[in-house]
Scaffold this motif. Sequence first.
Motif, mmCIF file in Angstrom:
data_model
loop_
_atom_site.group_PDB
_atom_site.id
_atom_site.type_symbol
_atom_site.label_atom_id
_atom_site.label_comp_id
_atom_site.label_asym_id
_atom_site.label_seq_id
_atom_site.Cartn_x
_atom_site.Cartn_y
_atom_site.Cartn_z
ATOM 1 N N LYS A 136 -3.521 -5.088 10.944
ATOM 2 C CA LYS A 136 -3.299 -6.516 11.206
ATOM 3 C C LYS A 136 -3.637 -7.353 9.974
ATOM 4 C CE LYS A 136 -3.825 -6.897 16.184
ATOM 5 N NZ LYS A 136 -4.605 -7.538 17.240
ATOM 6 N N GLN A 137 -4.738 -7.011 9.312
ATOM 7 C CA GLN A 137 -5.138 -7.737 8.107
ATOM 8 C C GLN A 137 -4.083 -7.566 7.013
ATOM 9 O OE1 GLN A 137 -9.023 -6.739 6.608
ATOM 10 N NE2 GLN A 137 -8.760 -7.934 4.756
ATOM 11 N N CYS A 138 -3.596 -6.360 6.852
ATOM 12 C CA CYS A 138 -2.564 -6.092 5.843
ATOM 13 C C CYS A 138 -1.308 -6.903 6.144
ATOM 14 C CB CYS A 138 -2.245 -4.599 5.827
ATOM 15 S SG CYS A 138 -0.960 -4.119 4.648
ATOM 16 N N MET A 139 -0.900 -6.929 7.391
ATOM 17 C CA MET A 139 0.292 -7.691 7.770
ATOM 18 C C MET A 139 0.104 -9.178 7.454
ATOM 19 S SD MET A 139 2.649 -5.654 8.878
ATOM 20 C CE MET A 139 3.743 -6.657 9.864
ATOM 21 N N ALA A 140 -1.070 -9.712 7.787
ATOM 22 C CA ALA A 140 -1.344 -11.129 7.515
ATOM 23 C C ALA A 140 -1.339 -11.395 6.008
ATOM 24 C CB ALA A 140 -2.674 -11.527 8.133
ATOM 25 N N GLU A 141 -1.950 -10.504 5.243
ATOM 26 C CA GLU A 141 -1.996 -10.658 3.785
ATOM 27 C C GLU A 141 -0.613 -10.587 3.156
ATOM 28 O OE1 GLU A 141 -4.706 -7.582 2.578
ATOM 29 O OE2 GLU A 141 -6.474 -8.732 3.199
ATOM 30 N N ASN A 142 0.300 -9.888 3.830
ATOM 31 C CA ASN A 142 1.657 -9.751 3.316
ATOM 32 C C ASN A 142 2.627 -10.757 3.946
ATOM 33 O OD1 ASN A 142 1.980 -7.303 1.381
ATOM 34 N ND2 ASN A 142 0.515 -6.656 2.931
ATOM 35 N N GLY A 143 2.079 -11.711 4.696
ATOM 36 C CA GLY A 143 2.871 -12.811 5.232
ATOM 37 C C GLY A 143 3.855 -12.453 6.321
ATOM 38 N N SER A 144 3.611 -11.384 7.060
ATOM 39 C CA SER A 144 4.527 -10.999 8.132
ATOM 40 C C SER A 144 3.888 -11.277 9.486
ATOM 41 C CB SER A 144 4.871 -9.516 8.021
ATOM 42 O OG SER A 144 5.857 -9.183 8.967
ATOM 43 N N PRO A 145 4.636 -11.872 10.410
ATOM 44 C CA PRO A 145 4.078 -12.110 11.743
ATOM 45 C C PRO A 145 3.872 -10.788 12.471
ATOM 46 C CG PRO A 145 6.401 -12.642 11.715
ATOM 47 C CD PRO A 145 6.009 -12.308 10.294
ATOM 48 N N LEU A 146 2.839 -10.737 13.297
ATOM 49 C CA LEU A 146 2.549 -9.534 14.058
ATOM 50 C C LEU A 146 3.410 -9.496 15.310
ATOM 51 C CD1 LEU A 146 -1.339 -9.587 13.853
ATOM 52 C CD2 LEU A 146 0.201 -8.092 12.617
ATOM 53 N N PRO A 147 3.817 -8.289 15.739
ATOM 54 C CA PRO A 147 4.525 -8.183 17.010
ATOM 55 C C PRO A 147 3.605 -8.676 18.126
ATOM 56 C CG PRO A 147 4.571 -6.101 15.821
ATOM 57 C CD PRO A 147 3.652 -7.010 15.077
ATOM 58 N N SER A 148 4.176 -9.160 19.219
ATOM 59 C CA SER A 148 3.372 -9.699 20.305
ATOM 60 C C SER A 148 2.535 -8.638 20.998
ATOM 61 C CB SER A 148 4.264 -10.411 21.322
ATOM 62 O OG SER A 148 5.212 -9.500 21.837
ATOM 63 N N SER A 149 2.990 -7.386 21.047
ATOM 64 C CA SER A 149 2.210 -6.332 21.687
ATOM 65 C C SER A 149 2.247 -5.089 20.812
ATOM 66 C CB SER A 149 2.769 -6.028 23.069
ATOM 67 O OG SER A 149 4.112 -5.652 22.987
ATOM 68 N N THR A 150 1.064 -4.531 20.542
ATOM 69 C CA THR A 150 1.008 -3.380 19.641
ATOM 70 C C THR A 150 0.134 -2.253 20.179
ATOM 71 O OG1 THR A 150 -0.792 -4.433 18.434
ATOM 72 C CG2 THR A 150 1.438 -4.729 17.557
ATOM 73 N N GLY A 151 -0.092 -2.184 21.484
ATOM 74 C CA GLY A 151 -0.891 -1.106 22.052
ATOM 75 C C GLY A 151 -0.215 0.231 21.849
ATOM 76 N N PRO A 152 -0.968 1.341 21.955
ATOM 77 C CA PRO A 152 -0.407 2.651 21.665
ATOM 78 C C PRO A 152 0.742 3.034 22.588
ATOM 79 C CG PRO A 152 -2.547 2.874 22.683
ATOM 80 C CD PRO A 152 -2.355 1.414 22.392
ATOM 81 N N GLY A 153 0.816 2.501 23.780
ATOM 82 C CA GLY A 153 1.894 2.855 24.682
ATOM 83 C C GLY A 153 2.960 1.790 24.768
ATOM 84 N N ILE A 154 2.804 0.703 24.051
ATOM 85 C CA ILE A 154 3.691 -0.440 24.217
ATOM 86 C C ILE A 154 4.720 -0.534 23.106
ATOM 87 C CG2 ILE A 154 3.754 -2.948 24.395
ATOM 88 C CD1 ILE A 154 0.828 -2.705 25.465
ATOM 89 N N SER A 155 4.296 -0.508 21.883
ATOM 90 C CA SER A 155 5.204 -0.729 20.773
ATOM 91 C C SER A 155 4.662 -0.009 19.553
ATOM 92 C CB SER A 155 5.302 -2.232 20.496
ATOM 93 O OG SER A 155 6.149 -2.485 19.425
#
Length: 189
Positions: free
Chosen positions: A71-90
Motif C-alpha cells: 500500500k505504501q509503495c502504491m501511494a508513493e508511486n501515485g496509484s490509487p488502491l483497489p477498493s478491496s484487496t483481501g486474499p480471497g477478494i482481489s
Amino acid sequence: MKFIPGAVVIALALAGCSTAEPPPEKVATLATTGASSAPPAASTSSPDLERPRYRLDMTNADMDQLRAPWKQCMAENGSPLPSSTGPGISDPGQSAKPGDPAWAACLPKYPLPPWQYDRNNPESMDFVHKMVQCLRQKGVKQVSEMPPAAGSERNMLALGGESNDAESVAKGMEMIPVCEKELTAGGAK
C-alpha cells in the motif's frame, strides 16, 4: 546428463584432499559448448520467492500488516488502491492497468495467495475441490470450483451460483474458515 553444481564442487574438493595421483585432465576439467543444461544462476531466483505470502490462519489485522508495504509503495508511486484487496477478494493481476508503472514497481511487495490456493501449486485445484465438498457437507448449496481469472494468481471457489443465492454466500463465508482449518489440520502454510 544433468549438471549439478554442488556435486561438482564436492567432487573437486575431495580430489584436492586426495594423496593419489591427480585424475587425467579430461576428468578434472569441465568443458562447455556454450549451452548449459543447468539454468543460469539468475534464473533460479524468482521474484515470487521474495514476495510475502498470505497464510490461511491469518487474521484481518495480520493481512493488513502484510499488505502495508505494498500500500505504501502504491501511494508513493501515485496509484490509487483497489477498493478491496483481501486474499480471497482481489489481486493486482485482476485490477492492474496495462502500462501502469506503479503496479509493476509494487508487485514484488504484494502478498502471494495462501499456498493452498496458489495457481502455481500443482495440488491447489485438489484443495479447492475438497473445499467445495466440505462446504456442501456443511449445507452450502451453491458453491463451485473456479480456475484463476486471467492475470490472477489464485484458484478460487464461487459462492451463490448464477442466482447469487444470498443464503449460500452467507453460509459459505461463515464455513470457509472452518473447512480450511479441517483440511489443513496438520498446520496452515
